[in-house]
Design a protein around this motif. Sequence first.
Motif, PDB file in Angstrom:
ATOM      1  N   LEU B  37       6.611   2.165   0.509  1.00 53.67           N
ATOM      2  CA  LEU B  37       8.015   1.808   0.708  1.00 53.67           C
ATOM      3  C   LEU B  37       8.858   2.195  -0.500  1.00 53.67           C
ATOM      4  O   LEU B  37      10.014   2.579  -0.371  1.00 53.67           O
ATOM      5  N   PHE B  40       9.376   6.056  -0.156  1.00 55.41           N
ATOM      6  CA  PHE B  40      10.157   6.569   0.964  1.00 55.41           C
ATOM      7  C   PHE B  40      11.390   5.735   1.300  1.00 55.41           C
ATOM      8  O   PHE B  40      12.158   6.108   2.172  1.00 55.41           O
ATOM      9  N   MET B  41      11.571   4.594   0.639  1.00 59.42           N
ATOM     10  CA  MET B  41      12.801   3.838   0.864  1.00 59.42           C
ATOM     11  C   MET B  41      13.477   3.463  -0.444  1.00 59.42           C
ATOM     12  O   MET B  41      14.683   3.611  -0.579  1.00 59.42           O
ATOM     13  N   PRO B  44      14.722   6.855  -2.238  1.00 56.68           N
ATOM     14  CA  PRO B  44      15.880   7.433  -1.544  1.00 56.68           C
ATOM     15  C   PRO B  44      17.130   6.558  -1.639  1.00 56.68           C
ATOM     16  O   PRO B  44      18.233   7.077  -1.749  1.00 56.68           O
TER      17      PRO B  44
END
Lengths: 283, 311
Positions: B37, B40-41, B44
């Motif tokens: 997480l 990818f979260m 970003p």
Amino acid sequence: MTRIVTRRNKFQPTSIAIFLSTALIAVIAAFPLYWMINTALLPTDERFQSTPKLFPALNHSAGFDHLFSKMAIAKWLSNTAFVAIGCTLTSLMLGIFAAYAISRRHFRGRGLVTFILFATQMLPEALLVIPLYTLFVKLGLINNLFGLVLVNTAFVMPITVWVLKGAIDTIPHELEEAAVIDGCTILQIQRLIIWPLIAPSIVASAVMAFFQAWNEYLYATTFILDPDKRLASTGLAGLIGELVTPLDRVMAASILYTLPPLIFFLLVQKRIVAGLTSGGVKG
Amino acid sequence: LTIKAVAPARQIASKNKKSWRHRYAHWLLVAPALIYLLVFMGYPLFRGLQLSLTETNTLNPNVSAYLGTKNYQQIFQSSGFSNSLSVTLKYAVGSVVGALFLGMSAALIMNRPVRGRLFFRAMVTLPWAAPPIAVALIFTWMFNPQYGIINSALSSFGLVNKETHWLDDPHRALITLIVITIWMTFPLTSLILLAALQTVPKELFEAARIDGASTRKVFRYVTLPLMRPTIYVMTLLLSIWALRRFDLIWVLTQGGPVDSTSTLVVRLYQESFAFGNLGKGAAIGTIGFVISVLCTVLYLVANNRVEKSQS
């Protein structure tokens, strides 16, 4: 005998009203899907009439006949299936262990982990699509189906953890304690005790992960530019407003695209709701 | 003999291992998910906030020039943005209220014993499983001005003129979009409300009945207060989904006609990928994210108040 008669007299008017209103809501919900099937099965000349035909001609299947020869639908669907299955497996692998730890171990930082999982649900895909695009350009993951697997997993894995945690919470601790005394390792406990007991919830969260990737459009359209790697969502969206492909064929293609999630959903419907309400909704 | 000698040593080793495992195993179990997480979260998100302060172009997305808050200033000054904000608000309120109302009605009805109840429930929940793109395709056809079933049905009752334009009319596009959204979201809403409804003890209804309360009063004073937490959560979820929704709107109208359905997300996408201004797009996304967070805070406050009043 008399009892039955009086009961009938007493309950019939309301039960008819309830039946009718239930039926009305069911029709509202199901009609567009029925209409999709109907349109796929109607010959072109009957479709363009001022009063549309309510029932399809069952002997007309032109929409389906040329589907695989004239459209890339098979390619699109197999790409979509690849991404969806990849996303399902990855989110289960990551999610199942995290769910176990959060459910069973009351460690420091557990609250923070739970908060992070919850917070991801507030992040708009559209904000993240820009930085992920720049990142994927750098990593060469544009036009790569694995890239879509990675992205979809990030969005659905927190839900997987949530649903599985809710399921593990309901298993009594004694079972594991007995297993620990017998000398089981954590992995054995998972494999022999936890997984079999939460199998229905694993299936439900697998279906939800599958949905996410199968239905997803924004990332599929931004990250995949190569027509050979196009997913069904992008491929079908490209047909809207385009008059080149006959409508019955478009509708036949979208039936094929709609069927897998619909079937999965009907099979595990009850489990999904139970999972969402036990873990997520009651908070 | 060897076995005997080795056994105690092994036991000690495994004991040490076990306590080590016991202390850190949970982090080992949580770490993969957490790192995932973060990459990818988390990254970003951070990068998105950063990009919103720069001028960055799709042609060369990894080179950007620092602008400060200039993107935000430009956005707040443009008339398109205030339009987007009001479209988003109307869309969110319309679709959330609609889904709650229809979902609640469906839940109340499905809670009654009816012949073929399971069949009905399956039918009602079907729309939730249908992919948004397939939904967009079928509704484009159903709302077609010349040959669509909606026009031919409504005009046969004399409700609208033949060849009424829906999705391509600036005054009707948004409301049409809201109707389609409600169709998509009410099934899940009703399933979850129904699940909550079934946890309300039957004795409560019976007691209220015996006291002579009417159906409306039972709903108002018994059912509704008990379901309030679930209704709040559904409101939050539906709002966040409405703020985030892109696929359906983009495929049905692309934000048109004349920007009448151009929500923040649609605008973000156009700005970033049609005009190539990733920096400005990220700024719009950041504003959308702040609105989502505000909704969540509002929910937490409301929920707290309910819990306090109940305890």
